[in-house]
Design a protein around this motif. Structure first.
Motif, PDB file in Angstrom:
ATOM      1  N   GLU A   1      35.451  15.392  22.985  1.00 19.90           N
ATOM      2  CA  GLU A   1      36.284  16.373  22.297  1.00 19.90           C
ATOM      3  C   GLU A   1      36.838  17.404  23.278  1.00 19.90           C
ATOM      4  O   GLU A   1      38.023  17.714  23.267  1.00 19.90           O
ATOM      5  N   LEU A   2      35.972  17.916  24.146  1.00 22.07           N
ATOM      6  CA  LEU A   2      36.405  18.911  25.117  1.00 22.07           C
ATOM      7  C   LEU A   2      37.431  18.319  26.076  1.00 22.07           C
ATOM      8  O   LEU A   2      38.487  18.916  26.313  1.00 22.07           O
ATOM      9  N   CYS A   3      37.145  17.158  26.617  1.00 21.96           N
ATOM     10  CA  CYS A   3      38.059  16.558  27.604  1.00 21.96           C
ATOM     11  C   CYS A   3      39.397  16.190  26.987  1.00 21.96           C
ATOM     12  O   CYS A   3      40.437  16.303  27.650  1.00 21.96           O
ATOM     13  N   GLU A   4      39.395  15.757  25.746  1.00 24.26           N
ATOM     14  CA  GLU A   4      40.669  15.473  25.067  1.00 24.26           C
ATOM     15  C   GLU A   4      41.540  16.726  25.038  1.00 24.26           C
ATOM     16  O   GLU A   4      42.740  16.677  25.324  1.00 24.26           O
ATOM     17  N   GLU A   5      40.939  17.863  24.723  1.00 25.09           N
ATOM     18  CA  GLU A   5      41.681  19.125  24.713  1.00 25.09           C
ATOM     19  C   GLU A   5      42.128  19.517  26.129  1.00 25.09           C
ATOM     20  O   GLU A   5      43.262  19.943  26.347  1.00 25.09           O
ATOM     21  N   LEU A   6      41.235  19.358  27.100  1.00 23.62           N
ATOM     22  CA  LEU A   6      41.564  19.736  28.466  1.00 23.62           C
ATOM     23  C   LEU A   6      42.686  18.878  29.037  1.00 23.62           C
ATOM     24  O   LEU A   6      43.551  19.370  29.776  1.00 23.62           O
TER      25      LEU A   6
ATOM     26  N   ALA B   1      28.934  14.266  32.020  1.00 22.78           N
ATOM     27  CA  ALA B   1      29.706  13.437  31.081  1.00 22.78           C
ATOM     28  C   ALA B   1      31.179  13.836  31.107  1.00 22.78           C
ATOM     29  O   ALA B   1      32.065  12.972  31.122  1.00 22.78           O
ATOM     30  N   CYS B   2      31.453  15.137  31.159  1.00 22.55           N
ATOM     31  CA  CYS B   2      32.842  15.610  31.240  1.00 22.55           C
ATOM     32  C   CYS B   2      33.482  15.188  32.556  1.00 22.55           C
ATOM     33  O   CYS B   2      34.640  14.737  32.584  1.00 22.55           O
TER      34      CYS B   2
END
Length: 149
Positions: free
Chosen positions: A82-87, A116-117
């Motif tokens: 979720e975080l990486c999709e936004e980034l 993981a990120c």
């Protein structure tokens, strides 16, 4: 299953957290309590409600949610995906020198989430930096980033 990370903020168009234009992710939790800390809201490794009295307009509706942002929740659980999709939405702004900087708090306190990120972002060719106090040392993390600040 990948671990969740506790994130306080994502700051876009950062110019002081590594080379080029960057997006900086602030992790919650730090083992230190430095007098000069720039992000004291990131010290406790748990969600907390912060109060900014200078923003309070005295409406008396605190329990309903503060639209003046005098009371804000600090810390949101995010999955690496979720975080990486936004980034990755910011990737076109990075150019050849910019990228993502993981800051805090202390990102190494959330090692598994950070790794993981990094795996996701490195597959997409994103320059990754970690801003750390070096209180914790992790060879795998340091090999996985392009820059240690």
């Amino acid at each position: 299953m990948n671990p969740l990370g506790l994130i306080t903020e994502i700051q876009r168009f950062s110019l002081h957290d590594g080379p080029g234009i960057r997006t900086t992710v602030f992790f919650k939790g730090c083992p230190l309590s430095c007098a000069w800390c720039h992000n004291p809201e990131c010290i406790l490794p748990k969600k907390e409600l912060l109060f900014y009295p200078e923003k309070c307009i005295g409406c008396g509706r605190c329990e309903e949610g503060c639209f003046a942002e005098a009371k804000v929740l600090c810390g949101v659980d995010r999955s690496p995906e979720e975080l990486c999709e936004e980034l990755l939405e910011d990737q076109s702004y990075f150019g050849t020198q910019g990228g993502i900087t993981f800051s805090g708090g202390e990102p190494l306190l959330q090692r598994d989430f950070l790794l993981a990120c990094l795996r996701i972002l490195k597959k997409k060719g994103v320059h990754c930096a970690v801003e750390t106090s070096l209180f914790l040392y992790d060879e795998e993390v340091f090999r996985s980033v392009d820059l240690i600040l």
